[in-house]
Scaffold this active site. Structure first.
Site, mmCIF file in Angstrom:
data_model
loop_
_atom_site.group_PDB
_atom_site.id
_atom_site.type_symbol
_atom_site.label_atom_id
_atom_site.label_comp_id
_atom_site.label_asym_id
_atom_site.label_seq_id
_atom_site.Cartn_x
_atom_site.Cartn_y
_atom_site.Cartn_z
ATOM 1 N N PRO A 42 43.822 6.314 -45.347
ATOM 2 C CA PRO A 42 42.527 6.414 -45.428
ATOM 3 C C PRO A 42 41.828 7.001 -46.607
ATOM 4 O O PRO A 42 40.746 7.109 -46.951
ATOM 5 C CB PRO A 42 41.996 7.310 -44.109
ATOM 6 N N TYR A 43 42.788 7.217 -47.687
ATOM 7 C CA TYR A 43 42.235 8.056 -48.861
ATOM 8 C C TYR A 43 41.451 7.103 -49.660
ATOM 9 O O TYR A 43 40.139 7.606 -50.154
ATOM 10 C CB TYR A 43 43.542 8.461 -49.623
ATOM 11 N N GLY A 44 41.673 5.845 -49.945
ATOM 12 C CA GLY A 44 40.804 4.959 -50.628
ATOM 13 C C GLY A 44 39.276 4.908 -50.146
ATOM 14 O O GLY A 44 38.497 5.171 -50.952
ATOM 15 N N SER A 64 38.057 6.672 -48.128
ATOM 16 C CA SER A 64 37.249 7.995 -48.135
ATOM 17 C C SER A 64 36.568 8.365 -49.627
ATOM 18 O O SER A 64 35.438 8.936 -49.613
ATOM 19 C CB SER A 64 38.109 9.233 -47.677
ATOM 20 N N ARG A 65 37.475 8.057 -50.412
ATOM 21 C CA ARG A 65 36.789 8.159 -52.022
ATOM 22 C C ARG A 65 35.810 7.295 -52.368
ATOM 23 O O ARG A 65 34.861 7.429 -53.207
ATOM 24 C CB ARG A 65 37.911 8.032 -52.797
#
Length: 256
Positions: A161-163, A165-166
């Site tokens: 989910p990092y991408g 979220s950013r």
């Protein structure tokens, strides 16, 4: 570079390590009074003890009550908050420690891990800015810098989910800037400009060098300075900061 004759006051979230610590240290060394925040109050106080004029604040950006308490404490001790640096974040290692060598499809990501990353990297930016902004407006102005990442991270395979979220936090920043245009409160984005040694990434492979967190120092100090008073809704790449600044001077949009 110094932050100016008048003492600048700053709250940095996620400031006990990585980019947050590098920015807090640069600001403190430039003469700002800095509230160093982290989920562990003890760790925040330990880090702050090593920085001139700094103090530690316990702050879990995912928790509204924690955010409210921390902002009240920081504002009370500082007298105001001139600059909020929204930096606290979780990386891909929290959901997949081997994400660089064994990326997972989004359907394999644990739901709870997805929620934790989004709550920290996106909701956390919203909660802290939501708490600080009305105080800045009442005080007549202020500055918010939201830390971002490269656009490639937002669409790379295995980066859920990092991408997302950013990408969400970057969109949030642009909307914040639109909402606050003309109010005296400015909003800008700052990103390193490449993979950075923050603890969120595995060791660099042979022959590859990551950026050091200190790359964030010069631009964040400049963004806290009088020279950046009118800078709003910009996306600044730290690794290219000097070139970006020279171009602004050339165009006549910044003082030499």
């Amino acid at each position: 570079m110094e932050v100016g004759a008048m003492e600048t006051t700053v709250l940095v979230t996620g400031a006990t390590s990585g980019l947050g610590l590098a920015m807090a240290a640069a600001l403190a060394e430039a003469g700002a009074r800095v509230a160093v925040s982290g989920r562990s109050g003890e760790r925040a106080r330990e880090v702050a003890a090593g920085l001139p004029g700094a103090f530690g604040v316990e702050l879990d950006v995912r928790d509204e009550r924690s955010v409210s308490r921390a902002v009240e404490q920081a504002w009370s001790r500082l007298g105001r908050i001139d600059l909020l640096v929204n930096n606290a974040g979780l990386g891909m290692r929290t959901v997949n420690p081997r994400f660089m060598t064994e990326p997972r499809g989004f359907w394999e990501v644990p739901v709870e891990g997805f929620r934790q990353v989004v709550e920290t990297n996106l909701t956390g930016y919203f909660l802290v800015a939501r708490e600080v902004t009305p105080r800045m407006l009442a005080a007549g102005g202020g500055r918010i810098v939201n830390i971002a990442v490269s656009e490639a991270t937002m669409s790379r395979a295995g980066f859920v989910p990092y991408g997302p979220s950013r990408a969400g936090s970057e969109s949030l920043s642009r909307v914040m800037a639109a909402d606050l245009r003309g109010t005296g409160v400015t909003v800008n984005l700052l990103l390193p400009g490449g993979a950075t040694v923050t603890g969120m990434l595995p060791d660099a492979p042979a022959g590859h060098r990551f950026l050091e967190p200190e790359v964030m120092g010069p631009p964040i100090v400049w963004l806290a300075s009088p020279a950046a008073a009118a800078v709003h809704d910009e996306r600044i790449v730290a690794a290219e900061f000097e070139q970006w600044l020279r171009e602004r001077v050339r165009r006549g949009t910044a003082p030499e």
